[in-house]
Design a protein around this motif. Structure first.
Motif, mmCIF file in Angstrom:
data_model
loop_
_atom_site.group_PDB
_atom_site.id
_atom_site.type_symbol
_atom_site.label_atom_id
_atom_site.label_comp_id
_atom_site.label_asym_id
_atom_site.label_seq_id
_atom_site.Cartn_x
_atom_site.Cartn_y
_atom_site.Cartn_z
ATOM 1 N N ILE A 88 0.844 -1.207 0.000
ATOM 2 C CA ILE A 88 0.000 0.000 0.000
ATOM 3 C C ILE A 88 0.874 1.250 0.000
ATOM 4 N N GLN A 89 1.942 1.228 0.825
ATOM 5 C CA GLN A 89 2.849 2.393 0.868
ATOM 6 C C GLN A 89 3.449 2.645 -0.514
ATOM 7 N N GLY A 90 3.860 1.573 -1.194
ATOM 8 C CA GLY A 90 4.442 1.701 -2.524
ATOM 9 C C GLY A 90 3.448 2.280 -3.518
ATOM 10 N N LEU A 91 2.227 1.800 -3.443
ATOM 11 C CA LEU A 91 1.163 2.245 -4.346
ATOM 12 C C LEU A 91 0.802 3.702 -4.097
ATOM 13 N N SER A 92 0.801 4.084 -2.820
ATOM 14 C CA SER A 92 0.283 5.404 -2.461
ATOM 15 C C SER A 92 1.186 6.528 -2.963
ATOM 16 N N LEU A 152 -7.829 -1.063 -0.672
ATOM 17 C CA LEU A 152 -6.783 -1.877 -0.036
ATOM 18 C C LEU A 152 -6.503 -1.415 1.394
ATOM 19 N N VAL A 153 -6.512 -0.100 1.610
ATOM 20 C CA VAL A 153 -6.330 0.420 2.970
ATOM 21 C C VAL A 153 -7.461 -0.097 3.865
ATOM 22 N N HIS A 155 -7.149 -2.493 7.293
ATOM 23 C CA HIS A 155 -7.729 -2.200 8.612
ATOM 24 C C HIS A 155 -8.739 -3.254 9.042
ATOM 25 N N ASN A 156 -9.448 -3.817 8.067
ATOM 26 C CA ASN A 156 -10.431 -4.839 8.440
ATOM 27 C C ASN A 156 -9.759 -6.142 8.868
ATOM 28 N N LEU A 157 -8.604 -6.450 8.265
ATOM 29 C CA LEU A 157 -7.833 -7.616 8.729
ATOM 30 C C LEU A 157 -7.262 -7.359 10.120
ATOM 31 N N LEU A 158 -6.729 -6.136 10.316
ATOM 32 C CA LEU A 158 -6.171 -5.788 11.630
ATOM 33 C C LEU A 158 -7.276 -5.841 12.697
ATOM 34 N N ASP A 170 -4.925 8.369 -4.838
ATOM 35 C CA ASP A 170 -6.371 8.621 -4.907
ATOM 36 C C ASP A 170 -7.126 7.553 -5.692
ATOM 37 N N HIS A 171 -6.424 6.572 -6.164
ATOM 38 C CA HIS A 171 -7.097 5.518 -6.930
ATOM 39 C C HIS A 171 -8.079 4.772 -6.012
ATOM 40 N N PRO A 172 -9.310 4.550 -6.478
ATOM 41 C CA PRO A 172 -10.301 3.889 -5.615
ATOM 42 C C PRO A 172 -9.813 2.539 -5.077
ATOM 43 N N SER A 173 -9.015 1.815 -5.866
ATOM 44 C CA SER A 173 -8.534 0.512 -5.393
ATOM 45 C C SER A 173 -7.529 0.672 -4.266
ATOM 46 N N ALA A 174 -6.756 1.793 -4.278
ATOM 47 C CA ALA A 174 -5.808 2.045 -3.191
ATOM 48 C C ALA A 174 -6.581 2.254 -1.888
ATOM 49 N N VAL A 175 -7.660 3.004 -1.986
ATOM 50 C CA VAL A 175 -8.500 3.245 -0.806
ATOM 51 C C VAL A 175 -9.098 1.930 -0.309
#
Ligand code: NI
Length: 226
Positions: free
Chosen positions: A196-200, A212-213, A217-220, A205-210
């Motif tokens: 995610i850090q690499g992508l960001s 993935l974040v 958080h849902n896994l955490l 702002d890509h919807p898929s990046a959002v």
């Protein structure tokens, strides 16, 4: 996961640590060893309740809190106040596994040791030997890092410190209770966060990046124990 974390301490913080440790009183390393590991352990340690140990420990805890790679990889819930050790003249620590549970000194709290960590303080060319050797299912890893760098590894691993045959090896070590107990789950979260850090950087702002974040958080949320 065995992970080197570079530059946890600045060169000034390393210099300050070495200055304090050179003047410190050292005690037999058996004081914090468990029954089995006491037989394997031959080194010296700074007394846990000494002013020097507390001051340097607090400096390290502050540095860890502000280190994104450490936080991402360890997902720390509790960090044991760092301890300091010294090996010289052939001293070594034979193969052992660290105790599973530790009482945090001076508090009613106990900590489950999910991760073990060592911060190297002495310059690698100032001593011979002293490698930290960690065994895991991928093989045997020999670790000797520049001053201020940290190695993080599962506390479930067998490990040892090779004899120091020249010079002095000074290091800080501690344990982490992670919000995510399982090494496999924690590693997956770390890999996802890294991606995610690499992508960001390029596609924040890509919807898929959002999305993935959100998955991170849902896994955490699913795996974290507080
Ligand atoms: Ni150990």
């Amino acid at each position: 996961m065995l992970l080197p974390v570079a530059e946890v301490l600045t060169s000034q913080q390393v210099a300050e640590s070495l200055r304090v440790l050179e003047q410190a009183d050292w005690v037999d390393g058996h004081v914090t060893a468990g029954h089995q590991s006491a037989r394997a352990k031959h080194n010296r340690q700074l007394a846990e309740d000494s002013a020097a140990s507390r001051r340097l420990g607090e400096m390290i805890l502050g540095a860890l809190q502000g280190h994104p790679l450490f936080v991402s990889a360890a997902l720390p819930l509790r960090v044991f106040p760092p301890l300091f050790n010294r090996y010289e003249g052939g001293e070594a620590f034979g193969t052992h596994v660290d105790n599973a549970v530790r009482q945090v000194p001076g508090t009613p709290h106990r900590l489950r040791t999910d991760l073990s960590a060592t911060i190297f303080l002495s310059a690698p060319d100032s001593y011979d030997g002293g490698e930290l050797v960690v065994e895991d299912t991928y093989g045997v890893h020999s670790v000797k890092l520049p001053p201020g760098h940290l190695i993080l590894y599962p506390a479930t691993s067998l490990h040892h410190v090779k004899p120091v045959t020249r010079g002095v090896r000074l290091a800080a070590f501690f344990w982490v209770q992670s919000m995510v107990r399982d090494d496999g789950q924690r590693t997956l979260l770390f890999d996802l966060d890294t991606a995610i850090q690499g992508l960001s950087h390029e596609h924040a702002d890509h919807p898929s990046a959002v999305q993935l974040v959100g998955i991170y958080h849902n896994l955490l949320r699913r795996w974290a124990e507080l």
